[in-house]
Design a protein around this motif. Structure first.
Motif, short mmCIF file in Angstrom:
data_model
loop_
_atom_site.label_atom_id
_atom_site.label_comp_id
_atom_site.label_asym_id
_atom_site.label_seq_id
_atom_site.Cartn_x
_atom_site.Cartn_y
_atom_site.Cartn_z
N VAL A 187 30.71 34.64 -26.85
CA VAL A 187 31.27 33.84 -27.94
C VAL A 187 31.41 34.70 -29.20
O VAL A 187 30.48 35.43 -29.58
N ILE A 188 32.56 34.62 -29.83
CA ILE A 188 32.81 35.38 -31.06
C ILE A 188 32.06 34.75 -32.22
O ILE A 188 32.12 33.54 -32.45
N ASP A 189 31.32 35.58 -32.95
CA ASP A 189 30.60 35.14 -34.14
C ASP A 189 30.85 36.18 -35.24
O ASP A 189 30.13 37.17 -35.36
N GLY A 190 31.89 35.93 -36.03
CA GLY A 190 32.25 36.89 -37.08
C GLY A 190 32.71 38.20 -36.48
O GLY A 190 33.66 38.24 -35.70
N ASP A 191 32.01 39.27 -36.82
CA ASP A 191 32.36 40.60 -36.33
C ASP A 191 31.60 40.98 -35.07
O ASP A 191 31.60 42.15 -34.67
N HIS A 192 30.97 40.00 -34.46
CA HIS A 192 30.17 40.28 -33.27
C HIS A 192 30.54 39.34 -32.13
O HIS A 192 31.18 38.31 -32.33
N ILE A 193 30.10 39.71 -30.93
CA ILE A 193 30.17 38.86 -29.75
C ILE A 193 28.74 38.55 -29.35
O ILE A 193 27.89 39.46 -29.27
N VAL A 194 28.45 37.28 -29.12
CA VAL A 194 27.11 36.86 -28.71
C VAL A 194 27.14 36.52 -27.23
O VAL A 194 27.91 35.66 -26.79
N LEU A 195 26.30 37.21 -26.47
CA LEU A 195 26.28 37.04 -25.02
C LEU A 195 25.03 36.28 -24.59
O LEU A 195 23.92 36.59 -25.02
N ASN A 196 25.23 35.28 -23.73
CA ASN A 196 24.12 34.53 -23.16
C ASN A 196 24.41 34.23 -21.70
O ASN A 196 25.57 34.01 -21.32
N GLY A 197 23.35 34.21 -20.89
CA GLY A 197 23.53 33.85 -19.50
C GLY A 197 22.68 34.69 -18.56
O GLY A 197 21.93 35.58 -18.98
N LYS A 198 22.81 34.37 -17.27
CA LYS A 198 22.07 35.08 -16.23
C LYS A 198 23.06 35.70 -15.24
O LYS A 198 24.02 35.06 -14.83
N LYS A 199 22.78 36.92 -14.85
CA LYS A 199 23.57 37.61 -13.84
C LYS A 199 22.62 38.16 -12.77
O LYS A 199 21.46 38.48 -13.06
N TRP A 200 23.13 38.24 -11.55
CA TRP A 200 22.32 38.91 -10.53
C TRP A 200 23.22 39.65 -9.55
O TRP A 200 24.44 39.63 -9.69
N TRP A 201 22.58 40.34 -8.60
CA TRP A 201 23.30 41.27 -7.73
C TRP A 201 24.11 42.26 -8.57
O TRP A 201 25.25 42.58 -8.26
N SER A 202 23.47 42.69 -9.64
CA SER A 202 24.07 43.66 -10.56
C SER A 202 23.74 45.06 -10.03
O SER A 202 22.70 45.64 -10.37
N SER A 203 24.62 45.58 -9.20
CA SER A 203 24.34 46.80 -8.46
C SER A 203 24.29 48.02 -9.37
O SER A 203 25.17 48.23 -10.20
N GLY A 204 23.23 48.81 -9.19
CA GLY A 204 23.06 50.05 -9.94
C GLY A 204 22.26 49.91 -11.21
O GLY A 204 21.96 50.91 -11.86
N VAL A 205 21.86 48.68 -11.56
CA VAL A 205 21.18 48.48 -12.84
C VAL A 205 19.78 49.06 -12.84
O VAL A 205 19.20 49.31 -13.91
N GLY A 206 19.20 49.33 -11.67
CA GLY A 206 17.87 49.92 -11.61
C GLY A 206 17.88 51.43 -11.72
O GLY A 206 16.82 52.05 -11.86
N ASP A 207 19.06 52.04 -11.68
CA ASP A 207 19.18 53.49 -11.76
C ASP A 207 18.75 53.96 -13.15
O ASP A 207 19.24 53.45 -14.16
N PRO A 208 17.83 54.92 -13.24
CA PRO A 208 17.38 55.38 -14.56
C PRO A 208 18.49 55.98 -15.41
O PRO A 208 18.33 56.11 -16.63
N ARG A 209 19.64 56.32 -14.80
CA ARG A 209 20.76 56.88 -15.56
C ARG A 209 21.74 55.81 -16.01
O ARG A 209 22.74 56.11 -16.68
N CYS A 210 21.48 54.55 -15.65
CA CYS A 210 22.41 53.47 -15.99
C CYS A 210 22.30 53.12 -17.48
O CYS A 210 21.23 52.72 -17.95
N LYS A 211 23.39 53.30 -18.22
CA LYS A 211 23.36 53.13 -19.67
C LYS A 211 24.28 52.04 -20.19
O LYS A 211 24.08 51.53 -21.29
N ILE A 212 25.31 51.68 -19.42
CA ILE A 212 26.32 50.75 -19.93
C ILE A 212 26.68 49.74 -18.85
O ILE A 212 26.68 50.08 -17.66
#
Length: 410
Positions: A159-184
């Motif tokens: 959701v847009i809030d002024g000059d920012h985006i506010v993110l809320n929610g749950k995600k799963w099966w997010s592949s690669g997120v456990g990799d210590p090199r994962c930054k983005i």
């Protein structure tokens, strides 16, 4: 239609295969055995990348076998989707290989998104280090609390809030997120807009993983395996605030971007399935020729010869269908290849599952151990029948497009 690889495509695929045979295959069993011995289970904070991975990546890059999936001649190999398909098949023979060539999911898809839809600042900050293999990324789409086979069910919000985006929610099966090199990560979520139709209500947003409010809750095992050191995580977003410039192509463009991302990506997945199936059949035949039971070679018992023939037919059928889809994407565009892309997404993983099942049976108890790559291939095949849309969704798409030829629009 001509599915013959160009001279450059054939030469590249041969070089990829030679690199795998020379540098990856001799160390792959030791590589995975080392990870198994040091496994930390679901504690992703202790996961580490074995030094040989970065060493092999550097060697592949030196040899020009790098970012082969990207059709941009300056940033990637400049291969078409069809031409890259032949190299993708070769990488499928090894669970380790795609990363070594910087052609692994979800990074390849995320890089394609940034290359095609990102602005100059986004490319400089995130695409450049991804192309260099310095960092890893994640794609946040599937959600635990809704039926994610229908992407319009998405409950997470951006959701847009002024000059920012506010993110809320749950995600799963997010592949690669456990990799210590994962930054983005790329976060797909609902951005409500009453002035737009239902396919312009979602956005893709770039989220650095160190942003306050991003919580990695756990890693999810697949058939008991945590896929260390990459993992598939459940991640919660609690009022995560990022600058409005982190929208990719602006709000409401999520579905459009997803179509552009998933088309070529499914070619990659399916060609890797074909490579894995070729490797599984090769292992099955070698086992059948080497083992004796009841005073006969295993290959001559039961209906094993017939099953080999069925595997060969199924692999070649899947390859031709996938090459046709790649050819259509190149010549007619993703939207003209919707039936073909859905068809291969149904056919290739199911084919791989069946071929690997036969190979496991040929190996007996060894087939369900870690002594061969067969359990990893089976895991891959069965998971892919859910990832990027379950079989039923793709069959529904194929049927709907077919019925439209007869004037049926529902």
């Amino acid at each position: 239609m001509d599915f013959q690889p160009s001279e450059r495509a054939a030469r590249t695929a041969q070089r990829v295969r030679a690199f795998i045979d020379t540098h990856i295959a001799p160390v792959e069993a030791e590589h995975w055995a080392g990870i198994l011995q040091q496994r930390h289970g679901g504690d992703w904070t202790a996961w580490q990348i074995p030094p040989r991975v970065e060493a092999l990546k550097a060697k592949a890059r030196e040899e020009g076998l790098w970012n082969l999936f990207l059709p941009d001649a300056e940033l990637g190999a400049g291969l078409s989707v069809l031409d890259y398909a032949f190299s993708a098949e070769q990488t499928g023979r090894s669970m380790m290989a795609p990363e070594i060539f910087n052609c692994n999911a979800p990074d390849s898809g995320n890089m394609e998104v940034l290359w095609k839809y990102g602005n100059a600042e986004q490319k400089a900050q995130w695409l450049t280090p991804l192309l260099a293999g310095d960092i890893r990324s994640v794609f946040f789409m599937t959600e635990p609390d809704v039926a994610s086979s229908d992407a319009t069910n998405m409950a997470a919000t951006a959701v847009i809030d002024g000059d920012h985006i506010v993110l809320n929610g749950k995600k799963w099966w997010s592949s690669g997120v456990g990799d210590p090199r994962c930054k983005i990560g790329i976060f797909m979520a609902l951005t409500p807009d009453e002035s737009k139709d239902r396919h312009h209500q979602h956005s893709m947003v770039l989220v650095p993983l160190d942003t306050p409010g991003v919580e990695i809750v756990r890693m999810l095992p697949v058939f008991g395996e945590y896929d260390e050191p990459h993992g598939h995580g459940e991640v919660h977003f609690h009022n995560v605030r990022v600058p409005i410039g982190h929208f990719i192509s602006g709000p409401g463009r999520g579905f459009e971007i997803a179509q552009g991302r998933l088309g070529p990506g499914r070619i990659h997945h399916c060609m890797r399935c074909i490579g894995a199936a070729e490797k599984a059949l090769e292992l099955a035949i070698q086992r059948g020729l080497a083992r004796t039971a009841f005073r006969k070679p295993l290959i001559d018992l039961g209906g094993n010869r017939e099953r080999i023939a069925e595997c060969r037919v199924a692999i070649d059928q899947a390859r031709l269908l996938t090459l046709q889809a790649a050819w259509k994407i190149d010549t007619l565009g993703v939207m003209s290849a919707l039936t073909d892309v859905s068809a291969i997404k149904v056919v290739a993983p199911t084919m791989l599952q069946n071929v690997v099942d036969f190979a496991i049976q040929m190996h007996g108890g060894a087939g369900v151990s870690h002594d061969t790559p067969l359990t990893a291939f089976f895991n891959q095949a069965r998971s892919l029948r859910l990832a990027d849309g379950p079989d039923e969704v793709h069959k529904g798409m194929i049927a709907r497009l077919e019925l439209m030829k007869y004037g049926v629009k529902r």
